[in-house]
Design a protein around this motif. Structure first.
Motif, PDB file in Angstrom:
ATOM      1  N   THR A 172      -5.228   7.959   3.258  1.00  0.00           N
ATOM      2  CA  THR A 172      -5.816   6.955   2.369  1.00  0.00           C
ATOM      3  C   THR A 172      -4.756   5.973   1.895  1.00  0.00           C
TER       4      THR A 172
ATOM      5  N   ASP B 215       0.816  -1.212   0.000  1.00  0.00           N
ATOM      6  CA  ASP B 215       0.000   0.000   0.000  1.00  0.00           C
ATOM      7  C   ASP B 215       0.851   1.264   0.000  1.00  0.00           C
TER       8      ASP B 215
ATOM      9  N   THR C  20      -2.143   4.949 -11.797  1.00  0.00           N
ATOM     10  CA  THR C  20      -1.051   4.744 -10.853  1.00  0.00           C
ATOM     11  C   THR C  20      -0.494   6.098 -10.435  1.00  0.00           C
TER      12      THR C  20
ATOM     13  N   THR D 250      -8.717   3.616 -13.385  1.00  0.00           N
ATOM     14  CA  THR D 250      -7.617   3.545 -12.428  1.00  0.00           C
ATOM     15  C   THR D 250      -6.424   4.335 -12.954  1.00  0.00           C
TER      16      THR D 250
ATOM     17  N   ARG E  23      -4.713   4.472  -7.830  1.00  0.00           N
ATOM     18  CA  ARG E  23      -5.897   5.225  -7.453  1.00  0.00           C
ATOM     19  C   ARG E  23      -7.047   4.840  -8.379  1.00  0.00           C
ATOM     20  N   THR E  24      -8.260   4.810  -7.825  1.00  0.00           N
ATOM     21  CA  THR E  24      -9.443   4.470  -8.604  1.00  0.00           C
ATOM     22  C   THR E  24     -10.387   5.658  -8.637  1.00  0.00           C
TER      23      THR E  24
ATOM     24  N   TYR F 207      -3.566   3.236  -0.951  1.00  0.00           N
ATOM     25  CA  TYR F 207      -3.760   2.867  -2.355  1.00  0.00           C
ATOM     26  C   TYR F 207      -2.940   1.612  -2.638  1.00  0.00           C
TER      27      TYR F 207
END
Length: 343
Positions: free
Chosen positions: A196, A159, A211, A209, A203-204, A198
């Motif tokens: 957050t 992550d 990167t 999506t 990232r979505t 990821y």
């Protein structure tokens, strides 16, 4: 997307973009347009719409403990009338390229298991009543101070952590500036400061999506020879946007040292660069092409991209003279832990 449509028309009388290349150029532009969209800001209230720390279509912007150096630039301190010396800018970038090669290895190779590369990005950005149309200010503007901290794990398949902090309003300008600010703050708000996670740095956004390190999957195919690398980017992003794409790849100094060196070398080959100023190891360079200009700061001792500046473009004095539209500064270090995600 209105701005993307306008960009498609740039230099349409001079060059034709083949259909097979347009999707690649569109990908770069869409990412950067999304990043540069205005976001309302206020202490303890924030609106997040996919903004990251990157290079914008009309403007743009480490290193760590030990092998790295902590660096920052004061907003506005490096904005100056550019010189016309492309040769001088090329020489500076070559020095920075050599410095990158002198490092031990890739940025992530400096991290022990469990450690993180901590990249703090400070953004000071002017938002105006013309920003949504990519136009100068009309009657009102405000300036927003944003801090976002990225934690890159030693194992980049784990992550990636992004810490966002509450924004501050640092200036209100023009006869309708306060009314414009209040109208922006009245829009629907998302969460305030947050942390957050990821997975693998992805990232979505809805069904899409992206990167955080957007060129990560292409590192292996990128040539390490500067001339070949420039040709690679020109084939990927036609229409004069190769320089913008190269700066995006350098963003946050995440590529391996040998690739960073080649990226700096590729920039030195561009005819649109000029040297603005030098202050010790820090050199400010301007790139003027493809419908806009950016200034960026490199450290010639470490080979790192330090800061990115979007120069002012408001001729009607609504925004104070000499205040840049945007300044991003990076401060990077190695840490042993990251904050616990709140979402």
């Amino acid at each position: 997307m209105q701005l993307l449509d306008e960009v498609r028309e740039l230099r349409s009388d001079e060059a034709h973009v083949e259909a097979e290349h347009l999707s690649v150029a569109q990908r770069v532009l869409e990412i950067e347009i999304e990043r540069s969209k205005p976001r309302p800001a206020k202490a303890k209230r924030r609106r997040r719409i996919g903004w990251g720390v990157g290079l914008g279509v009309g403007g743009i912007g480490a290193a760590a403990l030990g092998t790295f150096a902590v660096l920052s630039i004061v907003a506005g301190s490096v904005v100056a009338p550019p010189t016309t010396s492309t040769a001088a800018a090329a020489e500076v970038l070559e020095r920075a390229s050599e410095a990158a090669l002198a490092q031990v290895g890739a940025v992530d190779a400096q991290l022990a298991p469990g450690q993180y590369l901590r990249v703090e990005t400070v953004m000071d950005q002017v938002h105006t009543d013309g920003t949504a149309q990519d136009l100068p200010a009309e009657t009102g503007a405000f300036r927003r101070h944003t801090v976002e901290v990225l934690y890159v794990p030693a194992d980049r398949t784990q992550d990636w952590i992004v810490e966002t902090r509450s924004d501050e309003i640092t200036g209100v300008y023009g006869p309708d500036g306060q009314a414009f600010l209040e109208s922006v703050l009245a829009e629907p708000q998302f969460d305030e400061a947050s942390v957050t996670a990821y997975p693998a740095g992805v990232r979505t956004y809805g069904e899409e999506t992206q990167t955080i390190d957007q060129y990560r999957d292409q590192y292996d195919e990128m040539p390490r020879d500067p001339d070949a690398l420039l040709a690679w980017f020109e084939s990927q992003t036609p229409g004069g946007y190769a320089g913008l794409a190269i700066l995006n790849a350098l963003h946050q100094n995440l590529p391996p040292a040998d690739l960073r060196a080649a990226l700096l070398g590729a920039l030195s080959r561009l005819p649109e660069i000029s040297l603005v100023a030098e202050d010790g190891d820090l050199a400010t360079i301007e790139r003027n092409n493809a419908g806009g200009d950016q200034q960026f700061v490199v450290d010639t001792r470490t080979g790192m991209l330090v800061s990115v500046i979007d120069p002012q473009r408001h001729p009607n004095a609504i925004v104070p003279d000499g205040l840049p539209d945007g300044v991003q500064t990076f401060t990077t270090s190695i840490v042993d832990s990251a904050p616990t995600p709140t979402r």
